[in-house]
Motif scaffolding. Structure first.
Motif, PDB file in Angstrom:
ATOM      1  N   ILE A 112       0.881  -1.173   0.000  1.00  0.00           N
ATOM      2  CA  ILE A 112       0.000   0.000   0.000  1.00  0.00           C
ATOM      3  C   ILE A 112       0.916   1.220   0.000  1.00  0.00           C
ATOM      4  O   ILE A 112       1.801   1.335   0.850  1.00  0.00           O
ATOM      5  N   ASN A 113       0.705   2.095  -0.943  1.00  0.00           N
ATOM      6  CA  ASN A 113       1.550   3.289  -1.036  1.00  0.00           C
ATOM      7  C   ASN A 113       1.301   4.259   0.113  1.00  0.00           C
ATOM      8  O   ASN A 113       0.140   4.510   0.485  1.00  0.00           O
ATOM      9  N   LEU A 114       2.386   4.795   0.646  1.00  0.00           N
ATOM     10  CA  LEU A 114       2.354   5.924   1.586  1.00  0.00           C
ATOM     11  C   LEU A 114       1.453   5.672   2.797  1.00  0.00           C
ATOM     12  O   LEU A 114       0.780   6.576   3.298  1.00  0.00           O
ATOM     13  N   ARG A 115       1.479   4.441   3.246  1.00  0.00           N
ATOM     14  CA  ARG A 115       0.604   4.039   4.351  1.00  0.00           C
ATOM     15  C   ARG A 115       0.981   4.749   5.651  1.00  0.00           C
ATOM     16  O   ARG A 115       0.142   4.959   6.537  1.00  0.00           O
ATOM     17  N   GLY A 116       2.245   5.128   5.774  1.00  0.00           N
ATOM     18  CA  GLY A 116       2.682   5.770   7.017  1.00  0.00           C
ATOM     19  C   GLY A 116       2.466   7.279   7.042  1.00  0.00           C
ATOM     20  O   GLY A 116       2.748   7.936   8.048  1.00  0.00           O
ATOM     21  N   SER A 117       1.984   7.841   5.954  1.00  0.00           N
ATOM     22  CA  SER A 117       1.779   9.302   5.916  1.00  0.00           C
ATOM     23  C   SER A 117       0.384   9.651   6.413  1.00  0.00           C
ATOM     24  O   SER A 117      -0.538   8.829   6.314  1.00  0.00           O
ATOM     25  N   PRO A 118       0.206  10.890   6.876  1.00  0.00           N
ATOM     26  CA  PRO A 118      -1.167  11.321   7.191  1.00  0.00           C
ATOM     27  C   PRO A 118      -1.991  11.239   5.898  1.00  0.00           C
ATOM     28  O   PRO A 118      -1.576  11.776   4.859  1.00  0.00           O
ATOM     29  N   ARG A 119      -3.100  10.528   5.958  1.00  0.00           N
ATOM     30  CA  ARG A 119      -3.889  10.301   4.746  1.00  0.00           C
ATOM     31  C   ARG A 119      -5.360  10.574   4.991  1.00  0.00           C
ATOM     32  O   ARG A 119      -5.825  10.517   6.132  1.00  0.00           O
ATOM     33  N   LEU A 120      -6.103  10.771   3.905  1.00  0.00           N
ATOM     34  CA  LEU A 120      -7.562  10.814   4.000  1.00  0.00           C
ATOM     35  C   LEU A 120      -8.034   9.472   4.539  1.00  0.00           C
ATOM     36  O   LEU A 120      -7.449   8.437   4.186  1.00  0.00           O
ATOM     37  N   PRO A 121      -9.092   9.455   5.348  1.00  0.00           N
ATOM     38  CA  PRO A 121      -9.519   8.174   5.913  1.00  0.00           C
ATOM     39  C   PRO A 121     -10.134   7.226   4.888  1.00  0.00           C
ATOM     40  O   PRO A 121     -10.335   6.054   5.178  1.00  0.00           O
ATOM     41  N   ASN A 122     -10.459   7.735   3.696  1.00  0.00           N
ATOM     42  CA  ASN A 122     -11.196   6.878   2.745  1.00  0.00           C
ATOM     43  C   ASN A 122     -10.349   6.358   1.586  1.00  0.00           C
ATOM     44  O   ASN A 122     -10.856   5.653   0.726  1.00  0.00           O
ATOM     45  N   THR A 123      -9.061   6.762   1.519  1.00  0.00           N
ATOM     46  CA  THR A 123      -8.319   6.539   0.264  1.00  0.00           C
ATOM     47  C   THR A 123      -7.171   5.562   0.446  1.00  0.00           C
ATOM     48  O   THR A 123      -6.422   5.635   1.418  1.00  0.00           O
ATOM     49  N   SER A 124      -7.030   4.685  -0.548  1.00  0.00           N
ATOM     50  CA  SER A 124      -5.957   3.712  -0.510  1.00  0.00           C
ATOM     51  C   SER A 124      -5.333   3.623  -1.896  1.00  0.00           C
ATOM     52  O   SER A 124      -6.035   3.477  -2.890  1.00  0.00           O
ATOM     53  N   SER A 125      -4.018   3.712  -1.953  1.00  0.00           N
ATOM     54  CA  SER A 125      -3.304   3.573  -3.233  1.00  0.00           C
ATOM     55  C   SER A 125      -2.567   2.240  -3.175  1.00  0.00           C
ATOM     56  O   SER A 125      -1.614   2.070  -2.427  1.00  0.00           O
ATOM     57  N   VAL A 126      -3.037   1.298  -3.970  1.00  0.00           N
ATOM     58  CA  VAL A 126      -2.617  -0.099  -3.841  1.00  0.00           C
ATOM     59  C   VAL A 126      -1.753  -0.508  -5.028  1.00  0.00           C
ATOM     60  O   VAL A 126      -2.151  -0.317  -6.182  1.00  0.00           O
ATOM     61  N   VAL A 127      -0.574  -1.091  -4.753  1.00  0.00           N
ATOM     62  CA  VAL A 127       0.232  -1.672  -5.838  1.00  0.00           C
ATOM     63  C   VAL A 127      -0.125  -3.153  -5.904  1.00  0.00           C
ATOM     64  O   VAL A 127       0.058  -3.892  -4.933  1.00  0.00           O
ATOM     65  N   LEU A 128      -0.680  -3.563  -7.032  1.00  0.00           N
ATOM     66  CA  LEU A 128      -1.130  -4.946  -7.163  1.00  0.00           C
ATOM     67  C   LEU A 128       0.057  -5.897  -7.275  1.00  0.00           C
ATOM     68  O   LEU A 128       1.082  -5.564  -7.870  1.00  0.00           O
ATOM     69  N   ALA A 129      -0.083  -7.067  -6.698  1.00  0.00           N
ATOM     70  CA  ALA A 129       0.996  -8.061  -6.731  1.00  0.00           C
ATOM     71  C   ALA A 129       1.130  -8.618  -8.150  1.00  0.00           C
ATOM     72  O   ALA A 129       0.180  -8.638  -8.925  1.00  0.00           O
ATOM     73  N   GLY A 130       2.347  -9.029  -8.458  1.00  0.00           N
ATOM     74  CA  GLY A 130       2.573  -9.693  -9.748  1.00  0.00           C
ATOM     75  C   GLY A 130       2.786  -8.729 -10.892  1.00  0.00           C
ATOM     76  O   GLY A 130       3.104  -9.124 -12.005  1.00  0.00           O
ATOM     77  N   GLU A 131       2.600  -7.487 -10.647  1.00  0.00           N
ATOM     78  CA  GLU A 131       2.812  -6.496 -11.702  1.00  0.00           C
ATOM     79  C   GLU A 131       4.143  -5.802 -11.437  1.00  0.00           C
ATOM     80  O   GLU A 131       4.646  -5.824 -10.323  1.00  0.00           O
ATOM     81  N   GLU A 132       4.700  -5.221 -12.481  1.00  0.00           N
ATOM     82  CA  GLU A 132       5.926  -4.454 -12.295  1.00  0.00           C
ATOM     83  C   GLU A 132       5.633  -3.342 -11.289  1.00  0.00           C
ATOM     84  O   GLU A 132       4.594  -2.684 -11.397  1.00  0.00           O
ATOM     85  N   SER A 133       6.505  -3.145 -10.337  1.00  0.00           N
ATOM     86  CA  SER A 133       6.248  -2.179  -9.278  1.00  0.00           C
ATOM     87  C   SER A 133       5.844  -0.823  -9.855  1.00  0.00           C
ATOM     88  O   SER A 133       6.482  -0.302 -10.756  1.00  0.00           O
TER      89      SER A 133
END
Ligand SMILES: Cc1ncc(COP(=O)(O)O)c(C=O)c1O
Length: 336
Positions: free
Chosen positions: A303-324
């Motif tokens: 999950i991108n930037l999980r440690g940063s202060p974030r909106l409570p509703n948003t998730s930026s996900v890097v899918l497995a098996g794909e080039e980073s």
């Protein structure tokens, strides 16, 4: 079953919003500038809505201008800042400070001015954690700086910038009154507490269709943001006005007011403010559960930037098996 997880792109309308808009379409159709009873009632509806929008961002005075949406509100500030530059007696080339992670509704108008050599721009890259560094913002300011525009939350990563710290640092500059500070708050209302006084901004962009409201927006303006148009630019109105016409919206946005949609935006803002605590907790719970399951099942690599202060509703996900970095899914959850 399909699950809609694109709430940062747009939300459905809240039933209360639909009901208020529908009522106003049939009952408040008169021109709010007309002096007869029906006009006066329409005026009351617009002003009530203005107050509701202002209250949702902690403003008592109601310095809100209704617009067609976030794109228009951002363009008003960006294009207006060049006139503001002239109005402050400066005669060089206006300078703008912004970041390369802003929404297109900010980067494109600025890039267009830069390409035409109408301004110079400092494009700040985000530091670690996907945030704009407040110190870098202030370091970039020059005597020709007329605009600092930094978004409150990113629509794809959900990362929250420390706009309050940017505001505090700008406030300490001796030439603060020569700089407009704008923050695009399209993604934050109803998700985090937004308080214009704490931010110390001159302009805040508000977008209805991100908070269960209609597809219109608003621009909150501080007194500095209402600086009068210089004589060289025709005088009258204020630097921020893109259009010339009637005296509506304090001449900042002429044209007969759209009473039903202004009302819908007001209702959406009222509900967002009332439900903030409950919705925040609900969205955070959904988002965290989603992230946990995506990681546990191996669907997500990280999950991108999980440690940063974030909106409570948003998730930026890097899918497995794909080039980073290639397959990034942006999930944005619903309010309660
Ligand atoms: C951060 C941000 N700013 C501005 C906009 C543009 O708003 P509108 O579509 O109302 O013009 C959006 C919409 O996607 C956004 O997410």
């Amino acid at each position: 079953m399909a699950v809609y997880m694109d709430y940062n792109a747009t939300t459905p309308l809240a039933p209360e919003v639909i009901s208020d808009i529908t009522q106003s379409l049939s009952e408040h159709w008169a021109n709010p500038s007309s002096p007869h009873d029906a006009g006066v009632r329409a005026r009351q509806v617009v002003e009530e809505a203005r107050q509701q929008v202002a209250t949702a961002i902690g403003d008592k005075a109601g310095d809100v201008v209704f617009t067609s949406g976030g794109t228009e509100a951002n363009n008003m500030v960006i294009l207006g800042s060049l006139e503001f530059y002239v109005s402050t007696g400066r005669s060089g080339t206006p300078h703008v400070v912004t970041s390369d992670t802003e929404h297109d509704a900010v980067t494109e108008p600025i890039r267009s001015l830069e390409t035409r050599r109408l301004c110079t721009v400092t494009w700040l890259s985000c530091a670690d954690g996907g945030r704009v560094d407040p110190a870098a913002v202030v370091d970039a300011v020059t005597p020709d700086t007329c605009l600092v525009s930094v978004m409150m939350a990113n629509n794809e990563t959900g990362v929250l910038n420390d706009v309050e710290e940017i505001g505090r640092r700008l406030a300490r500059l001796p030439n603060r009154s020569h700089i407009w500070f704008h923050t695009d708050s399209a993604q934050t209302i109803g998700k985090v507490d937004v308080d214009v006084a704490r931010i110390g901004a001159d302009f805040v962009t508000i977008v209805g269709h991100k908070l269960y409201g209609p597809r219109v927006g608003a621009l909150w303006t501080s007194p500095l943001g209402q600086t009068a148009r210089p004589a060289s630019a025709g005088g009258g109105g204020a630097c921020v006005a893109l259009l010339r016409g009637g005296g509506q919206e304090r001449r900042l946005r002429p044209g007969t007011e759209n009473t039903p949609l202004a009302r819908g935006l007001g209702t959406a803002c009222r509900l967002a403010a009332q439900r903030l605590q409950r919705d925040q907790a609900h969205m955070r719970q959904l988002r965290d559960l989603l992230e946990q399951r995506l990681l546990e099942t191996g669907v997500a690599e990280r999950i991108n930037l999980r440690g940063s202060p974030r909106l409570p509703n948003t998730s930026s996900v890097v899918l497995a098996g794909e080039e980073s970095g290639r397959a990034v899914l942006v999930c944005s959850c619903a309010a309660a």
